[in-house]
Design an enzyme around this catalytic site. Structure first.
Site, PDB file in Angstrom:
ATOM      1  N   ASP A   1       0.814  -1.210   0.000  1.00 52.37           N
ATOM      2  CA  ASP A   1       0.000   0.000   0.000  1.00 52.37           C
ATOM      3  C   ASP A   1       0.851   1.264   0.000  1.00 52.37           C
ATOM      4  O   ASP A   1       0.367   2.339  -0.349  1.00 52.37           O
ATOM      5  CB  ASP A   1      -0.925  -0.010   1.220  1.00 52.37           C
ATOM      6  CG  ASP A   1      -1.955   1.099   1.174  1.00 52.37           C
ATOM      7  OD1 ASP A   1      -2.633   1.227   0.140  1.00 52.37           O
ATOM      8  OD2 ASP A   1      -2.075   1.846   2.156  1.00 52.37           O
TER       9      ASP A   1
ATOM     10  N   MET B   1      -8.042   5.545   2.832  1.00 56.50           N
ATOM     11  CA  MET B   1      -8.155   6.735   1.982  1.00 56.50           C
ATOM     12  C   MET B   1      -6.892   7.027   1.186  1.00 56.50           C
ATOM     13  O   MET B   1      -6.858   7.988   0.419  1.00 56.50           O
ATOM     14  CB  MET B   1      -8.482   7.953   2.861  1.00 56.50           C
ATOM     15  CG  MET B   1      -9.835   7.884   3.543  1.00 56.50           C
ATOM     16  SD  MET B   1     -11.207   7.845   2.354  1.00 56.50           S
ATOM     17  CE  MET B   1     -10.990   9.421   1.528  1.00 56.50           C
ATOM     18  N   ARG B   2      -5.846   6.211   1.363  1.00 53.30           N
ATOM     19  CA  ARG B   2      -4.607   6.500   0.646  1.00 53.30           C
ATOM     20  C   ARG B   2      -4.801   6.432  -0.863  1.00 53.30           C
ATOM     21  O   ARG B   2      -4.201   7.192  -1.621  1.00 53.30           O
ATOM     22  CB  ARG B   2      -3.496   5.554   1.095  1.00 53.30           C
ATOM     23  CG  ARG B   2      -2.156   5.878   0.446  1.00 53.30           C
ATOM     24  CD  ARG B   2      -1.016   5.042   0.989  1.00 53.30           C
ATOM     25  NE  ARG B   2      -0.613   5.523   2.309  1.00 53.30           N
ATOM     26  CZ  ARG B   2      -0.719   4.821   3.420  1.00 53.30           C
ATOM     27  NH1 ARG B   2      -1.217   3.609   3.382  1.00 53.30           N
ATOM     28  NH2 ARG B   2      -0.336   5.313   4.573  1.00 53.30           N
ATOM     29  N   ALA B   3      -5.633   5.505  -1.325  1.00 57.02           N
ATOM     30  CA  ALA B   3      -5.858   5.369  -2.765  1.00 57.02           C
ATOM     31  C   ALA B   3      -6.455   6.642  -3.356  1.00 57.02           C
ATOM     32  O   ALA B   3      -6.063   7.078  -4.453  1.00 57.02           O
ATOM     33  CB  ALA B   3      -6.769   4.178  -3.040  1.00 57.02           C
TER      34      ALA B   3
END
Length: 697
Positions: A193, A274-276
Site C-alpha cells: 500500500d 483513503m490513501r488510494a
C-alpha cells in the site's frame, strides 16, 4: 562510472515509463512498484530514470543533503551556515536484499557513546537517498525488519536510530521504487500500500519489437557512450519537460467533478482506507501537468486509476492484481461532467499528441490483462457424479468419466475445484531455530525479545546495556576512572541475544490417486491445503508440493516463496490411478535433502495428505513403511491429514503417521479449525519419536 542506458531508448513499456516520469514530476505520488517476469527491463528503466532527474541544491559538506533554502533544523551535521551551498545530480541508491539494519538506517558508535557521551553517527542508505531515489530490487524478498524500517521512513519522511537511549534523527524523503518477480512471492500488504503506483510488465510477443530491443541492446553493449550520445537530444527534451511539468504542477486545478470521480472509483472497487483516493488525486494532477494542462480531465482520472488501484483493490486470496476496465468506465461515466471540468475533453487531448510515455491516456498497466481476473464461478466439479467405490482404484480411476485406460498414470479425471478456505491457527515447529525471519516458529533472531547476552561475534549490532556495564564495572579502578564517565573497553561489550520468529519450509505431499477422488473428497482436500497455503503466505514461509498418482511421484512445485504459484498448481491438480505412496514419500525426502543443502537453517514441516492406502508395484505397503521411517529418523516434523471416509475405516493414515514420527488428524478435524493445537502435539511427539529412533539406531 558506467554510462547508463538511455531512458528514451527503451522499447515499449509505456506504462512503466509513464509511472516513473509521473513520480519524477511529483514525488508526492509515492513511488512505483514494478511487477513482472525476469528480463523485462525493470531495473534498466529505474536506473535510466536517475539520469533524467533534475539536479538538487545541497548544503556543502552536509552528509544528509539538506536543502540550503530550508535546511533541516534537526540535521545531525547542523546547524548550517547560510551561503555554503552547491548542486549535484539526484542520487539513486540501491538497497540490497541482504542489507543489514545498520547499513539501511546508519550506525551509532556505542562504545564512544558510553565512554564519551558523543553521538558518533555513520549515515546509512536512507540518508544517502534523501531527495533522490531509493531503489529496491526484488523488494518482495526483503527481510521483514527492513520492510518495517522502510515503512516508517516513507510514512514520516525521517529516519530514527535508537540504540539504548541514544537517539539520532535525520530527514529522509525519497522516491521509493521497487521491482519484483511475482513468481518468487508477494509483498506484505502494508508495504504494497505504500507504493503509490504499480505497473505490470511483460516481454513483447511482437517479433519486430523484440528485434528492436535486441538491436539497441547490442549497440549499447558495443559502445555505451556512443549509444547514449545518439539519444542525448531525446534525453534533454524529456529532462526539460520534467522541469516544466514541475513548475506547472502548482497551477493545476483539481475540480470537484474530478474529485467525485476519484472518490466514486475508489468506493466502487472497495479499496481499503483513503490513501488510494489521495494517490489518485496526486497522479491525475501530475498527468495534467505532464500534458501541459492546468485542468484535470476524465482521462487523467482513468489513467490514474489504472496505475494506482490494481494493487489496492480488495480481492480474494491468491488473486492476481488487476482492474475491471469496463466497470471503471461505467463509474467514470456515471459520475463524470458534474462541474464542467470535462467539457474540454477533446480539446485537452490535443495538448499531448505523443503516443509514448508522454502522458497519453489508455490501457491498464503494461502486460496486465484488460479485465479483472475474476474467480471461476462455473460449477465445474462440485456437482460431479459420485465416484466408484474405493475398491475400484485398481481400475485406474474412481469416477464415471475416465479419460483413458491402461498405464500407471491412466484414469486421469477432471481437476476438482477447491472448497472455500478457512482460517487455521498457528502451526509451529518445536524447539528454537535459527532460520530466516518470519512469523511461525520460535528462533534466535536479530529482532525480538531479549533473552540473554553474549560476546559479540563480529560487529556489535544489538547492545545489551546491563551486561556491558556489569562486565566493565569491576575494572574501573584498575583503568584509572576518575570522572563520571564509564571506562569501557571493546572486550566489555555484550551482544543481546534475542528470540523472535522464523519462517519454515512447509512441504505438502498430496495423494492424487483414484481413491482420493472417490466420494468427491478432493474438493475438500484442496480446500484444506489451500487454507494451509494461505496461512503459510501470512507467516512468510517457503512452500513446496509433491504429488503422487499412477506409478510415480512428481515435484509439482519446488520449494519457493511464491505461495500463489502453489495455489495455482493445486487448483489444476488432476487425480486418478494407483497410489504409489512410497514414491511420494521418497520424492519428498529427496526434496528436503536438496533444500537442506541450499538453506540448512530453515526447518521443515511435512504435511502428508492421504487416506494411507499404498497400491501398485511389489510390496507397496512395506516400501511405504520404510520410506516413512526415513522422516522419523531425521526428526522431521510431520502431520498426516487422514482423508479416509466411509463407515469402515482401516486406519492406514494413523499407521503412516506413526512411521513418520508424527500424528494423524482427520479431514473433519482440520476443517474444524482445531488442527493447530494438534499439530503442535504432533510435532512434539514427532520430535520425540525421531530422537527415540535415532537412539534405537
Amino acid at each position: 562510472m558506467s554510462t547508463p542506458y538511455p531512458f528514451t531508448a527503451l522499447v515499449g513499456q509505456e506504462d512503466l515509463r509513464l509511472a516513473l516520469l509521473l513520480n519524477a514530476v511529483s514525488p508526492a505520488v509515492g513511488g512505483v512498484l514494478v511487477r513482472g517476469e525476469k528480463g523485462t527491463a525493470k531495473s534498466t528503466a529505474v536506473r535510466a530514470l536517475s539520469a533524467l532527474m533534475p539536479e538538487v541544491d545541497v548544503v556543502s559538506g552536509c552528509r544528509f543533503s539538506c536543502d540550503p533554502a530550508s535546511p533541516d533544523p534537526g540535521c545531525p551535521d547542523g546547524p548550517h551556515e547560510t551561503g555554503a551551498s552547491g548542486s549535484r545530480p539526484a542520487r539513486m541508491v540501491e538497497l540490497p536484499v541482504g542489507a543489514s539494519e545498520d547499513r539501511l538506517v546508519g550506525a551509532l558508535d556505542i562504545e564512544r557513546a558510553l565512554a564519551e557521551g558523543v553521538k558518533a553517527f555513520e549515515p546509512g542508505l536512507l540518508a544517502d537517498a534523501h531527495r533522490g531515489i531509493l531503489y529496491v530490487d526484488e523488494v518482495n524478498l526483503l527481510h521483514d525488519h527492513l520492510v518495517d524500517l522502510l515503512l516508517d521512513a516513507a510514512a514520516m519522511g525521517a529516519s530514527y536510530v535508537e540504540r539504548e537511549g541514544v537517539s539520532v534523527r535525520h530527514a529522509s524523503k525519497f522516491l521509493l521504487v521497487g521491482t519484483m518477480n511475482p513468481e518468487e512471492g508477494e509483498l506484505r500488504p502494508q508495504l504494497l500500500d505504500r507504493f503509490g503506483l504499480t505497473v505490470e510488465v511483460a516481454a513483447s510477443r511482437e517479433p519486430d519489437q523484440r528485434v528492436e530491443v535486441v538491436r539497441r541492446r547490442l549497440a549499447y553493449d558495443d559502445d555505451p557512450a556512443g549509444f547514449a550520445g545518439r539519444w542525448a537530444d531525446e534525453e534533454s527534451a524529456v529532462r526539460a519537460r520534467i522541469v516544466a511539468a514541475r513548475d506547472l504542477l502548482p497551477e493545476v486545478r483539481l475540480g470537484d467533478g474530478a474529485l467525485r470521480q476519484i472518490a466514486a472509483t475508489c468506493a466502487a472497487f472497495e479499496v481499503d482506507g483513503m490513501r488510494a483516493d489521495i494517490v489518485m488525486a496526486r497522479t491525475a494532477t501530475a498527468l495534467a501537468a505532464w500534458a501541459g494542462r492546468t485542468d484535470v480531465l476524465a482521462e487523467d482520472v482513468r489513467q490514474a486509476a489504472l496505475l494506482a488501484l490494481p494493487h489496492r483493490r480488495r480481492r480474494a486470496p491468491f488473486d492476481a492484481p488487476g482492474l475491471d476496465e469496463d466497470k471503471l468506465d461505467e463509474t467514470l461515466e456515471e459520475f463524470g461532467g458534474q462541474d464542467g471540468d470535462e467539457g474540454d475533453r477533446d480539446e485537452g487531448g490535443d495538448d499531448d499528441p505523443d503516443p509514448d510515455p508522454d502522458g497519453g491516456p489508455g490501457g491498464g498497466p503494461g502486460g496486465s490483462p484488460g479485465g479483472q481476473p475474476e474467480p471461476d464461478d462455473a460449477p465445474r466439479v462440485d456437482g460431479e457424479p459420485a465416484a466408484q467405490p474405493e475398491a475400484g482404484e485398481d481400475r485406474e480411476g474412481g469416477e464415471p468419466q475416465p479419460s483413458g485406460g491402461g498405464g500407471g498414470g491412466g484414469g486421469e479425471q477432471t481437476p476438482a475445484r477447491a472448497a472455500e478456505p478457512f482460517r487455521t491457527k498457528v502451526l509451529s515447529v518445536p524447539g528454537l531455530g535459527e532460520g530466516a525471519a518470519g512469523r511461525r516458529s520460535r528462533a534466535r533472531t536479530e529482532h525480538g525479545r531479549t533473552i540473554g547476552a553474549r560476546r559479540p561475534r563480529g560487529a556489535l549490532t544489538k547492545l545489551h546495556l546491563a551486561a556491558t556495564v556489569q562486565a566493565a564495572a569491576p575494572h574501573q579502578r584498575a583503568r584509572g576512572r576518575s570522572g563520571p564517565g564509564l571506562v569501557v573497553r571493546r572486550d566489555d561489550l555484550r551482544q543481546a541475544s534475542r528470540e523472535g520468529r522464523e519462517g519454515n519450509l512447509v512441504l505438502f505431499v498430496v495423494d492424487a490417486s483414484g481413491s482420493m477422488a472417490a466420494r468427491q473428497r478432493m474438493s475438500a482436500v484442496k480446500g484444506a491445503v489451500l487454507s494451509l497455503l494461505l496461512d503459510a503466505y501470512q507467516r512468510r514461509d517457503k512452500v513446496g508440493m509433491v504429488t503422487f498418482r499412477g506409478s510415480a511421484a512428481d515435484v509439482a512445485l519446488p520449494p519457493t516463496s511464491s505461495v500463489d504459484a502453489a495455489a495455482v498448481r493445486l487448483e489444476s491438480l488432476p487425480t486418478g490411478g494407483r497410489t504409489p505412496l512410497a514414491a511420494g514419500l521418497l520424492k519428498a525426502h529427496e526434496v528436503l535433502r536438496v533444500e537442506r543443502l541450499r538453506d540448512p537453517a530453515r526447518r521443515a514441516l511435512v504435511v502428508v495428505v492421504t487416506d494411507g492406502r499404498a497400491t501398485g508395484g511389489p510390496e507397496p505397503v512395506a516400501l511405504a513403511s520404510r520410506a516413512a521411517r526415513l522422516f522419523g529418523a531425521d526428526g522431521v516434523a510431520s502431520v498426516v491429514v487422514d482423508c479416509e471416509s466411509g463407515p469402515v475405516r482401516l486406519g492406514l493414515a494413523g499407521q503412516l503417521a506413526g512411521e513418520l514420527g508424527g500424528t494423524a488428524v482427520t479431514l473433519d478435524e482440520l476443517r474444524a479449525d482445531s488442527i493447530a493445537g494438534l499439530v503442535k502435539d504432533v510435532r512434539s511427539s514427532g520430535q520425540n519419536s525421531g530422537q527415540s529412533s535415532r537412539r534405537a539406531a
